[in-house]
Scaffold this motif. Sequence first.
Motif, mmCIF file in Angstrom:
data_model
loop_
_atom_site.group_PDB
_atom_site.id
_atom_site.type_symbol
_atom_site.label_atom_id
_atom_site.label_comp_id
_atom_site.label_asym_id
_atom_site.label_seq_id
_atom_site.Cartn_x
_atom_site.Cartn_y
_atom_site.Cartn_z
ATOM 1 N N ALA A 219 20.229 36.506 36.919
ATOM 2 C CA ALA A 219 21.007 36.116 38.109
ATOM 3 C C ALA A 219 22.496 35.877 37.803
ATOM 4 O O ALA A 219 23.355 36.276 38.603
ATOM 5 C CB ALA A 219 20.381 34.882 38.765
ATOM 6 N N PRO A 220 22.835 35.261 36.639
ATOM 7 C CA PRO A 220 24.265 35.058 36.377
ATOM 8 C C PRO A 220 25.053 36.371 36.356
ATOM 9 O O PRO A 220 26.238 36.392 36.690
ATOM 10 C CB PRO A 220 24.283 34.395 34.993
ATOM 11 N N PHE A 221 24.380 37.467 35.989
ATOM 12 C CA PHE A 221 25.088 38.752 35.923
ATOM 13 C C PHE A 221 25.250 39.372 37.309
ATOM 14 O O PHE A 221 26.163 40.155 37.527
ATOM 15 C CB PHE A 221 24.372 39.690 34.937
ATOM 16 N N PHE A 222 24.385 39.027 38.237
ATOM 17 C CA PHE A 222 24.609 39.424 39.635
ATOM 18 C C PHE A 222 25.929 38.793 40.090
ATOM 19 O O PHE A 222 26.771 39.435 40.682
ATOM 20 C CB PHE A 222 23.483 38.902 40.548
ATOM 21 N N THR A 223 26.059 37.497 39.792
ATOM 22 C CA THR A 223 27.257 36.761 40.228
ATOM 23 C C THR A 223 28.497 37.344 39.555
ATOM 24 O O THR A 223 29.515 37.571 40.214
ATOM 25 C CB THR A 223 27.096 35.270 39.886
ATOM 26 N N ARG A 224 28.409 37.609 38.242
ATOM 27 C CA ARG A 224 29.575 38.145 37.532
ATOM 28 C C ARG A 224 29.957 39.527 38.047
ATOM 29 O O ARG A 224 31.096 39.955 37.910
ATOM 30 C CB ARG A 224 29.303 38.202 36.022
ATOM 31 N N ASN A 225 28.995 40.238 38.665
ATOM 32 C CA ASN A 225 29.293 41.552 39.243
ATOM 33 C C ASN A 225 29.914 41.439 40.629
ATOM 34 O O ASN A 225 30.111 42.443 41.300
ATOM 35 C CB ASN A 225 27.994 42.371 39.394
ATOM 36 N N GLY A 226 30.126 40.191 41.084
ATOM 37 C CA GLY A 226 30.714 40.031 42.410
ATOM 38 C C GLY A 226 29.682 40.045 43.518
ATOM 39 O O GLY A 226 30.013 40.263 44.678
ATOM 40 N N ARG A 227 28.408 39.838 43.161
ATOM 41 C CA ARG A 227 27.366 39.726 44.181
ATOM 42 C C ARG A 227 26.763 38.332 43.998
ATOM 43 O O ARG A 227 25.763 38.146 43.296
ATOM 44 C CB ARG A 227 26.311 40.801 43.962
ATOM 45 N N PRO A 228 27.396 37.338 44.587
ATOM 46 C CA PRO A 228 27.058 35.953 44.232
ATOM 47 C C PRO A 228 25.605 35.598 44.517
ATOM 48 O O PRO A 228 25.076 35.922 45.573
ATOM 49 C CB PRO A 228 27.993 35.125 45.108
ATOM 50 N N THR A 229 24.984 34.967 43.537
ATOM 51 C CA THR A 229 23.695 34.316 43.751
ATOM 52 C C THR A 229 23.996 32.820 43.639
ATOM 53 O O THR A 229 24.922 32.445 42.911
ATOM 54 C CB THR A 229 22.671 34.717 42.669
ATOM 55 N N PRO A 230 23.269 31.979 44.342
ATOM 56 C CA PRO A 230 23.584 30.551 44.265
ATOM 57 C C PRO A 230 23.515 30.029 42.826
ATOM 58 O O PRO A 230 22.620 30.410 42.072
ATOM 59 C CB PRO A 230 22.492 29.903 45.123
ATOM 60 N N ASP A 231 24.470 29.183 42.423
ATOM 61 C CA ASP A 231 24.445 28.601 41.081
ATOM 62 C C ASP A 231 23.227 27.683 40.938
ATOM 63 O O ASP A 231 22.781 27.064 41.911
ATOM 64 C CB ASP A 231 25.724 27.791 40.832
ATOM 65 N N PHE A 232 22.728 27.596 39.724
ATOM 66 C CA PHE A 232 21.462 26.852 39.556
ATOM 67 C C PHE A 232 21.379 26.109 38.224
ATOM 68 O O PHE A 232 20.329 25.611 37.869
ATOM 69 C CB PHE A 232 20.283 27.835 39.631
ATOM 70 N N ARG A 312 25.038 43.316 32.894
ATOM 71 C CA ARG A 312 25.743 43.528 34.172
ATOM 72 C C ARG A 312 25.348 44.873 34.768
ATOM 73 O O ARG A 312 25.167 45.003 35.975
ATOM 74 C CB ARG A 312 27.257 43.436 33.969
ATOM 75 N N ASP A 313 25.183 45.846 33.912
ATOM 76 C CA ASP A 313 24.769 47.159 34.401
ATOM 77 C C ASP A 313 23.345 47.081 34.973
ATOM 78 O O ASP A 313 23.062 47.631 36.046
ATOM 79 C CB ASP A 313 24.845 48.169 33.245
ATOM 80 N N ALA A 314 22.477 46.358 34.265
ATOM 81 C CA ALA A 314 21.100 46.198 34.761
ATOM 82 C C ALA A 314 21.110 45.473 36.110
ATOM 83 O O ALA A 314 20.397 45.861 37.041
ATOM 84 C CB ALA A 314 20.266 45.417 33.746
ATOM 85 N N ALA A 315 21.939 44.437 36.213
ATOM 86 C CA ALA A 315 22.009 43.659 37.457
ATOM 87 C C ALA A 315 22.520 44.538 38.602
ATOM 88 O O ALA A 315 22.033 44.455 39.735
ATOM 89 C CB ALA A 315 22.925 42.449 37.271
ATOM 90 N N ARG A 316 23.475 45.411 38.290
ATOM 91 C CA ARG A 316 24.017 46.295 39.333
ATOM 92 C C ARG A 316 22.933 47.269 39.816
ATOM 93 O O ARG A 316 22.721 47.433 41.020
ATOM 94 C CB ARG A 316 25.216 47.064 38.758
ATOM 95 N N ARG A 317 22.200 47.857 38.862
ATOM 96 C CA ARG A 317 21.161 48.809 39.254
ATOM 97 C C ARG A 317 20.021 48.120 39.990
ATOM 98 O O ARG A 317 19.453 48.647 40.946
ATOM 99 C CB ARG A 317 20.641 49.551 38.014
ATOM 100 N N LEU A 318 19.717 46.897 39.534
ATOM 101 C CA LEU A 318 18.645 46.128 40.182
ATOM 102 C C LEU A 318 19.035 45.798 41.626
ATOM 103 O O LEU A 318 18.228 45.940 42.554
ATOM 104 C CB LEU A 318 18.451 44.840 39.374
ATOM 105 N N ALA A 319 20.281 45.374 41.812
ATOM 106 C CA ALA A 319 20.755 45.012 43.152
ATOM 107 C C ALA A 319 20.699 46.220 44.084
ATOM 108 O O ALA A 319 20.233 46.123 45.230
ATOM 109 C CB ALA A 319 22.178 44.464 43.071
ATOM 110 N N GLU A 320 21.106 47.365 43.568
ATOM 111 C CA GLU A 320 21.069 48.591 44.389
ATOM 112 C C GLU A 320 19.639 48.919 44.789
ATOM 113 O O GLU A 320 19.361 49.295 45.921
ATOM 114 C CB GLU A 320 21.595 49.771 43.558
ATOM 115 N N MET A 321 18.736 48.741 43.817
ATOM 116 C CA MET A 321 17.342 49.064 44.090
ATOM 117 C C MET A 321 16.749 48.107 45.133
ATOM 118 O O MET A 321 16.063 48.525 46.066
ATOM 119 C CB MET A 321 16.542 48.979 42.789
#
Length: 419
Positions: A219-232, A312-321
Amino acid sequence: MTDRTPFPATGRSWDDLQAEIRSRSAGDLAWKDGRSPVFVFRNDEETYNVGRDAFFECFSENALGRTRAFFGIASMEKDVLDFGLGLFSAPDGAAGAFTSGGSESIFIAMKAARDAFRARTGKGREAALNMVVPITVHPAFDKAANAMDIEMRRAPLREDKRVDVAAMADLIDENTMTLVGSAPCFPHGVIDPIDELSALALKAGTWLHVDACVGGWIAPFFTRNGRPTPDFDFRFEGVRSLSADLHKFGFCPKPASTVFYRRAEDLDRATFRADAWPSGAFATQTLAGTRPGGAVAGAWAVLNFLGEDGYRDAARRLAEMVDGYVAGITAIEGLEMWAKPDVSIINYGSTGLNILAVAERMYDMGWLPGLTKAPRGMHAMLSMIHGGQAQQDYLRDLRVCVEEVRKDPMQASKLEAVY
Ligand SMILES: Cc1ncc(COP(=O)(O)O)c(C=O)c1O
């Protein structure tokens, strides 16, 4: 007559055994084609191979002996824990342990929370302790509560499927040893309001555990990619411990998880020590004694192989999926998301047709349907194994199944929600 398998009278060759292992597994669900919505996680072939090869480099080493014999395992374990302490914004003085899975991380953190409660209040075994949790927490908390004789108090959710913090507050009393929030919860895939839970824990003077077994390492890498997930994480003062599984979205080989404590003294509380037997002092920070050295080497190698760029790349591909699944599902008339996914778990259903009848048809088409019972829904914890062709096939078959059920929308189903 029992159907007990007799002990083998003579040995057999590896070729023979390998062939039998393969034939015994031949009827398994086609999980490599993304047919299982849980149990298996994948980034890509390369990451998988790095994890597997590193695991076998240290196949025989025992992490129980890391401070006395296996110094390589000790140093790799330290690196992994340091990476986690940084990723989760842990303050100086924080500490962690490498465990064999989410359930173990949770169990051991609950033991530390119990002992901290006893140290703070001076109460002993006579006090009937409780944990106040969202109804969505993983059964690993029930397991820990059951083993340690702790009452579970479950709070309902808000409309958006995150826990209702006011309802949690109402359940707290002088014997509440911990609060819990998930990042995200398994059933609906959303992150509980950890900021509010942190404030509540500080006000009530209780421990707060964040179960980031699913989201922690991604999740932190989703946020770092500019797709914020709530901080936890430990940025919130009230967070006292946090569990995060490497073998889920860290894409590391099983069995591997981490548990972190804001204060080193809490790792000390989680530590079990005994010296009553003839062999002298024994101490573990985990429930397990012997632990696979391969899991430590595998995690260390995968984390270093991917690095921040790779995650970050994994988070980007995961988000797209995930977006692709949500778009595909909501485009099917009659289906709706039960929650907006914060990371990579989807949960959807229907008010107009029996979703379990849809799930049953999906099962007949070779998909293991993930299910929720309240609300009735279908569910999947998506990793890259579910992308590409698997995603197209899933959405195509889902469309077909919904079409069929629509002919008799409230037809009965034999299915029940099972993890
Ligand atoms: C939110 C959450 N916490 C904890 C666990 C337990 O993890 P494990 O199966 O590694 O014990 C899971 C497993 O799916 C989970 O989804």
